[in-house]
Design an enzyme around this catalytic site. Structure first.
Site, PDB file in Angstrom:
ATOM      1  CG  MET A  41     -11.252  -3.612   5.811  1.00  0.00           C
ATOM      2  SD  MET A  41      -9.960  -3.198   4.927  1.00  0.00           S
ATOM      3  CE  MET A  41      -8.785  -2.016   5.888  1.00  0.00           C
ATOM      4  CG  ASP A  69      -4.921   2.083   1.538  1.00  0.00           C
ATOM      5  OD1 ASP A  69      -6.022   1.355   1.491  1.00  0.00           O
ATOM      6  OD2 ASP A  69      -3.863   2.017   1.874  1.00  0.00           O
ATOM      7  CG  HIS A 104      -4.265  -1.655  -1.082  1.00  0.00           C
ATOM      8  ND1 HIS A 104      -5.182  -2.544  -1.157  1.00  0.00           N
ATOM      9  CD2 HIS A 104      -4.503  -0.992   0.097  1.00  0.00           C
ATOM     10  CE1 HIS A 104      -6.053  -2.259  -0.392  1.00  0.00           C
ATOM     11  NE2 HIS A 104      -5.680  -1.159   0.298  1.00  0.00           N
ATOM     12  CG  MET A 129      -8.385   6.640   3.172  1.00  0.00           C
ATOM     13  SD  MET A 129      -7.504   6.702   4.793  1.00  0.00           S
ATOM     14  CE  MET A 129      -6.754   5.128   4.806  1.00  0.00           C
ATOM     15  CG  ASP A 179      -5.825  -3.164   3.650  1.00  0.00           C
ATOM     16  OD1 ASP A 179      -4.645  -2.940   4.021  1.00  0.00           O
ATOM     17  OD2 ASP A 179      -6.636  -2.231   3.070  1.00  0.00           O
ATOM     18  CG  HIS A 210      -9.251  -0.179   0.254  1.00  0.00           C
ATOM     19  ND1 HIS A 210      -8.608  -0.157   1.360  1.00  0.00           N
ATOM     20  CD2 HIS A 210     -10.534   0.073   0.669  1.00  0.00           C
ATOM     21  CE1 HIS A 210      -9.470  -0.448   2.250  1.00  0.00           C
ATOM     22  NE2 HIS A 210     -10.425  -0.699   1.932  1.00  0.00           N
ATOM     23  CG  MET A 249     -11.534   2.910   2.821  1.00  0.00           C
ATOM     24  SD  MET A 249      -9.637   2.674   3.688  1.00  0.00           S
ATOM     25  CE  MET A 249      -8.685   2.691   2.396  1.00  0.00           C
ATOM     26  CB  SER A 252      -0.934  -0.026   1.233  1.00  0.00           C
ATOM     27  OG  SER A 252      -1.273   1.269   1.463  1.00  0.00           O
TER      28      SER A 252
HETATM   29  C1  DX5 Z   1      -6.132   1.126   6.322  1.00  0.00           C
HETATM   30  C2  DX5 Z   1      -5.852   0.723   4.719  1.00  0.00           C
HETATM   31  C3  DX5 Z   1      -4.698  -0.040   4.552  1.00  0.00           C
HETATM   32  C4  DX5 Z   1      -3.561   0.336   5.552  1.00  0.00           C
HETATM   33  C5  DX5 Z   1      -2.584  -0.613   5.691  1.00  0.00           C
HETATM   34  O1  DX5 Z   1      -7.396   2.026   6.246  1.00  0.00           O
HETATM   35  O2  DX5 Z   1      -6.994   0.305   3.972  1.00  0.00           O
HETATM   36  O3  DX5 Z   1      -4.418  -0.413   3.505  1.00  0.00           O
HETATM   37  O4  DX5 Z   1      -3.285   1.531   5.175  1.00  0.00           O
HETATM   38  O5  DX5 Z   1      -1.286  -0.339   6.455  1.00  0.00           O
HETATM   39  P1  DX5 Z   1      -0.657  -1.113   7.364  1.00  0.00           P
HETATM   40  O6  DX5 Z   1       0.054  -2.263   6.647  1.00  0.00           O
HETATM   41  O7  DX5 Z   1       0.316  -0.217   8.030  1.00  0.00           O
HETATM   42  O8  DX5 Z   1      -1.715  -1.632   8.446  1.00  0.00           O
HETATM   43 ZN    ZN Z   2      -6.577  -0.358   2.042  1.00  0.00          ZN
END
Ligand code: DX5
Ligand code: ZN
Length: 213
Positions: free
Chosen positions: A135, A33, A31, A35, A173, A64, A66, A6
């Site tokens: 998750m 993220d 990956h 948000m 994840d 991903h 969110m 990620s």
């Molecule tokens: C969490 C994300 C993950 C996260 C992974 O909200 O979806 O992808 O950043 O980070 P680590 O591997 O540090 O838990």
């Molecule tokens: Zn993620």
């Protein structure tokens, strides 16, 4: 084990360098993220960021999402170069229409469930999904502690998948390290996402460790 680093834990000032090093070390996909500060209490990146990464590498990119309104944004992420679109079960969207359009584009669709969402909710969608993302932390931040009950959840999901949709791959994840990664492998995960473990140390070494777990 397939590994999807990620980029949330990459250093932005040397992002390109870290991406190329990860690809060279054997990363299977990236990956990303996304948000929105609403579905999760944090803000990250959008379509422009995906487009920039797409210019640097041909590797598979996962979005991903969110975000509260994935239906409004998924197409811009796909057009920017995302190959896999991950929708949270907990957000509202019209699965039939989104599924149809993503397949028309030749892309892949995945569904994500939060730690408190049971795997049963996936049953109605599995035959039409390419991937499921489980998750193993509450979404929003990297560097959180792995939720210990996750491997059990994966085993339960794996049984259902083997029975009704064996083509679906299971990705996990959050909080993945060399130790938790091994537990995930034993329970049936196909792909692990990792941010702080990989980018908090020697990238090449850590991707190698996770791949050979
Ligand atoms: C969490 C994300 C993950 C996260 C992974 O909200 O979806 O992808 O950043 O980070 P680590 O591997 O540090 O838990
Ligand atoms: Zn993620």
């Amino acid at each position: 084990m397939k590994v999807s680093p990620s980029v949330i834990s990459c250093k932005l000032e040397i992002l390109k360098e870290q991406i190329l090093e990860s690809v060279d070390a054997g990363a299977d996909s990236f990956h990303i993220d996304i948000m929105d500060g609403n579905f999760v209490p944090n803000l990250t990146v959008g379509a422009d960021f995906i487009r920039a990464i797409r210019k640097v590498t041909d590797i598979t990119l996962e979005a991903h999402m969110m975000i509260l309104d994935p239906e409004k944004y998924w197409k811009s992420f796909a057009d920017s170069g995302a190959d896999i679109l991950y929708f949270h079960y907990e957000t509202p969207f019209d699965f039939d229409s989104v599924h149809k359009r993503i397949k028309e584009m030749g892309k892949q669709i995945g569904m994500v469930i939060n730690p408190d969402t049971p795997v049963d909710v996936l049953k109605n969608f599995l035959t039409r999904l390419d991937m499921v993302l489980i998750m193993s932390v509450y979404p929003g931040f990297s560097g959180q502690k792995f939720i210990e009950s996750t491997p059990e959840k994966i085993r339960e999901l794996k049984e259902i998948i083997d029975e009704i949709a064996p083509h679906v791959r299971i990705e996990v994840d959050g909080g993945v390290t060399d130790i938790t990664g091994r537990l995930l492998k034993e329970s049936g995960a196909d792909i692990i996402v990792s941010a702080s473990y990989i980018y908090g140390g020697n990238i090449r070494e850590r991707i190698g460790i996770l791949k050979n777990i």
